[in-house]
Design an enzyme around this catalytic site. Structure first.
Site, PDB file in Angstrom:
ATOM      1  N   GLY A 158       2.819 -12.657  -5.699  1.00  9.80           N
ATOM      2  CA  GLY A 158       2.031 -11.368  -5.509  1.00  9.80           C
ATOM      3  C   GLY A 158       0.651 -11.332  -5.785  1.00  9.80           C
ATOM      4  N   ARG A 197      -6.361 -17.449 -10.844  1.00 10.92           N
ATOM      5  CA  ARG A 197      -7.734 -16.962 -10.779  1.00 10.92           C
ATOM      6  C   ARG A 197      -8.549 -18.500 -10.838  1.00 10.92           C
ATOM      7  NH1 ARG A 197      -5.098 -12.859 -12.470  1.00 10.92           N
ATOM      8  NH2 ARG A 197      -6.002 -10.807 -12.224  1.00 10.92           N
ATOM      9  N   GLN A 225      -4.807  -6.707  -9.921  1.00 16.50           N
ATOM     10  CA  GLN A 225      -4.641  -7.363  -8.803  1.00 16.50           C
ATOM     11  C   GLN A 225      -5.668  -6.697  -7.498  1.00 16.50           C
ATOM     12  OE1 GLN A 225      -0.527  -7.766  -7.527  1.00 16.50           O
ATOM     13  NE2 GLN A 225      -0.322  -9.405  -9.063  1.00 16.50           N
ATOM     14  N   ARG A 268       6.557  -6.643  -0.846  1.00 17.24           N
ATOM     15  CA  ARG A 268       5.604  -6.025  -1.751  1.00 17.24           C
ATOM     16  C   ARG A 268       4.237  -5.446  -1.126  1.00 17.24           C
ATOM     17  NH1 ARG A 268       5.457  -9.653  -6.359  1.00 17.24           N
ATOM     18  NH2 ARG A 268       4.153  -8.249  -7.299  1.00 17.24           N
ATOM     19  N   SER A 282      -4.688  -1.412 -11.524  1.00 19.17           N
ATOM     20  CA  SER A 282      -4.053  -2.879 -10.991  1.00 19.17           C
ATOM     21  C   SER A 282      -5.007  -3.673 -11.032  1.00 19.17           C
ATOM     22  CB  SER A 282      -3.870  -2.729  -9.374  1.00 19.17           C
ATOM     23  OG  SER A 282      -3.427  -3.842  -8.955  1.00 19.17           O
ATOM     24  N   ASP A 295       4.176  -6.465 -17.573  1.00 20.75           N
ATOM     25  CA  ASP A 295       5.228  -7.275 -17.253  1.00 20.75           C
ATOM     26  C   ASP A 295       6.290  -7.589 -18.218  1.00 20.75           C
ATOM     27  OD1 ASP A 295       3.873  -7.932 -14.779  1.00 20.75           O
ATOM     28  OD2 ASP A 295       2.791  -9.580 -15.532  1.00 20.75           O
ATOM     29  N   LYS A 301      -0.029 -17.771 -16.222  1.00 18.51           N
ATOM     30  CA  LYS A 301       0.100 -17.639 -14.949  1.00 18.51           C
ATOM     31  C   LYS A 301      -1.214 -16.983 -14.178  1.00 18.51           C
ATOM     32  CE  LYS A 301       3.748 -15.369 -12.914  1.00 18.51           C
ATOM     33  NZ  LYS A 301       3.078 -14.339 -11.703  1.00 18.51           N
ATOM     34  N   ARG A 310      11.607 -12.688 -14.380  1.00 13.96           N
ATOM     35  CA  ARG A 310      11.524 -12.083 -15.598  1.00 13.96           C
ATOM     36  C   ARG A 310      12.892 -11.502 -15.965  1.00 13.96           C
ATOM     37  NH1 ARG A 310       6.613 -13.228 -16.987  1.00 13.96           N
ATOM     38  NH2 ARG A 310       5.013 -13.076 -15.513  1.00 13.96           N
TER      39      ARG A 310
HETATM   40  C1  S3P Z   1      -1.284  -9.681 -12.270  1.00 13.99           C
HETATM   41  C2  S3P Z   1      -1.490  -8.409 -12.492  1.00 13.99           C
HETATM   42  C3  S3P Z   1      -0.312  -7.324 -12.689  1.00 13.99           C
HETATM   43  C4  S3P Z   1       0.968  -8.023 -13.134  1.00 13.99           C
HETATM   44  C5  S3P Z   1       1.214  -9.126 -12.298  1.00 13.99           C
HETATM   45  C6  S3P Z   1       0.131 -10.090 -12.469  1.00 13.99           C
HETATM   46  C7  S3P Z   1      -2.601 -10.174 -12.329  1.00 13.99           C
HETATM   47  O1  S3P Z   1      -0.017  -6.458 -11.504  1.00 13.99           O
HETATM   48  O2  S3P Z   1       2.162  -7.103 -13.188  1.00 13.99           O
HETATM   49  O3  S3P Z   1       2.286  -9.930 -12.797  1.00 13.99           O
HETATM   50  O4  S3P Z   1      -2.522 -11.695 -12.335  1.00 13.99           O
HETATM   51  O5  S3P Z   1      -3.524  -9.835 -11.854  1.00 13.99           O
HETATM   52  P1  S3P Z   1      -1.050  -5.164 -11.105  1.00 13.99           P
HETATM   53  O6  S3P Z   1      -2.343  -5.617 -11.277  1.00 13.99           O
HETATM   54  O7  S3P Z   1      -0.510  -5.150  -9.559  1.00 13.99           O
HETATM   55  O8  S3P Z   1      -0.322  -4.174 -11.974  1.00 13.99           O
END
Ligand code: S3P
Length: 435
Positions: free
Chosen positions: A95, A25, A170, A124, A168, A319, A20, A392
């Site tokens: 997210g 990306r 993200q 979020r 993070s 996760d 995912k 999950r």
């Molecule tokens: C993700 C990064 C993680 C993860 C999320 C997917 C990503 O979050 O928990 O399910 O794809 O970059 P964080 O980077 O906020 O920890």
């Protein structure tokens, strides 16, 4: 309500659905690219459909999305780094889309965008990206200074050095995307390493991005040319079968072509420390990501011990911590999860929803501000749980049911479609010994 009874064992072989994180990306970077990008094995799930709808709203053309549950090759005709048209974007439950996309949009002068999503998305936080993006010069407005909807007005950006307060991927990815259109280099300092899929994919598309000890540095770019991107199976989806096979008597399962990027394999290390027998056989690379075949067998609960999970291991298993907590109920002794306050900001407050689910099934769990203590009792009775709309937690309930004494009823099993629409079908195939 969907019922999962202790009908095991699980036997056979399976290629779990595509990753995912990497799929999100791939769609975004293909949309930023020049010309057409073929994405082999794009995950067909609710979250990654949201990302395709988003890039289409921005002007990219998407072709070839297949039947739910299959992973088709899709083709994305990009709009180029500065070519996204203004739009209102519904990120659904995703997210990752909510946090990554603004990085690309923020530097496109003249554009206006609004990002919003479902009830869970509206809880979020986005201040984690808004604060550093504003430091770069971005113009962003969000609700109560920290929540979606998020409005973005494109503006000229300056590269910055930013030390992330929490690990993070993200936030890191968002700033790397923003750095592509900024003036000067952008440096993101990460205290603890998090998943590095964006760095790998951006470099493969021609961006100048490098790691320097604890930072990732990106240079501005004129254009990206991703060409072709292939996506491995998702270790976070494979994880449900790893744990099911570990806990259900007589099981042995082989999972094929799973992404084993070391920034994602924390669960395997934790389970091995608990006493699991897991073999990983490298299978080469797919799309610049290492892949492997994972073989896991049942071990008796007496062989499983409680462990400490904290610090640098948390982002590598973020996760999968719900599954660590589930296995801990079967182990001997106490498992302590610390430094994981981020769990409170996932699709649900996972410290609360994991504890509620495990307790409802007969587990003994004490929550803390940044984690939990699980007191293992060699098994779980079973009962009824609610997914709280969190994919999950829904799949955790299914696995717990198979491993429990009396079975588990899951309310809200449909949430699994966020990352794994074919979960129940694949689980059924392993229960039939097929695959
Ligand atoms: C993700 C990064 C993680 C993860 C999320 C997917 C990503 O979050 O928990 O399910 O794809 O970059 P964080 O980077 O906020 O920890």
């Amino acid at each position: 309500m969907t019922r999962f009874d202790p009908t095991g064992p699980l036997r056979g072989r399976l290629r779990p659905p595509s990753d995912k994180s990497i799929s999100h990306r791939a769609a975004l970077i293909a949309a930023m690219g020049e010309g057409e990008t073929a994405i082999k094995g794009y995950l067909d799930a609710a979250d990654t459909r949201s990302t395709l709808a988003a890039v289409e709203a921005l002007g990219a053309r998407v072709e070839g999305l297949g039947v739910a549950g299959l992973e088709p090759t899709i083709r994305v005709a990009g709009v180029g780094l500065s070519g996204a048209r203004g739009a209102r974007i519904d990120v659904g439950n995703a997210g990752t889309l909510l946090r990554l996309l603004p990085g690309w949009l923020a530097g496109q002068e003249g554009g206006e965008w609004t990002l919003d999503g479902d009830d869970s998305i509206r809880r979020r936080p986005v201040d984690r990206i808004a604060v550093p993006l504003r430091e770069m010069g971005a113009r962003l407005v969000c609700r109560e200074e920290r929540l979606p909807p998020l409005q973005i007005t494109g503006a000229p950006l300056q590269g910055i050095t930013y030390e992330m307060p929490v690990a993070s991927a993200q936030v890191k990815s968002c700033l790397l995307f923003a750095g592509l259109l900024a003036e000067g280099e952008t440096r993101v300092i990460e205290g603890l390493p998090s998943r590095d899929h964006s760095e790998r994919m951006l470099a493969a598309a021609g961006a100048i991005v490098r790691r320097e000890s604890d930072s990732v540095v990106i240079e501005p770019a004129q254009r990206l040319e991703p060409g072709e991107i292939a996506i491995p199976a998702d270790i976070s989806s494979a994880a449900f079968f790893v744990v099911a096979a570990l806990l259900v008597g007589g099981s042995e399962v082989v999972l094929e072509e799973v992404g084993i990027n070391p920034t994602r394999t924390g669960l395997l290390a934790i389970l091995s420390r608990m006493g699991a027998e897991i073999e990983v056989e490298p299978q080469g690379e797919r799309g610049g990501e290492p892949t492997g075949r994972i073989r896991v067998r049942h071990v008796r609960p007496e062989q499983l011990q409680g462990v400490e999970v904290e610090g640098a291991e948390i982002p590598l298993a973020i996760d999968e911590l719900p599954l660590v907590a589930l296995v801990a109920c079967f182990a001997d002794g106490t498992t302590r999860i610390r430094d994981a306050a981020e769990l409170r900001r996932k699709e649900s407050d996972r410290i609360l929803t994991i504890a509620a689910a495990l307790t409802a099934m007969g587990g003994q769990v004490d929550t803390t501000e940044d984690g939990m203590e699980i007191h293992g009792a060699g098994g779980l009775r079973g009962g009824a749980i609610d997914s709280h709309g969190d994919h999950r937690i829904a799949m955790l309930g299914a696995v717990a049911g198979l491993a429990s004494f009396q079975g588990v009823e899951v309310a809200g099993m449909d949430a699994a479609a966020v990352s794994y629409p074919g979960f129940e079908v694949d689980l059924g195939s392993l229960l039939d010994g097929g695959g």
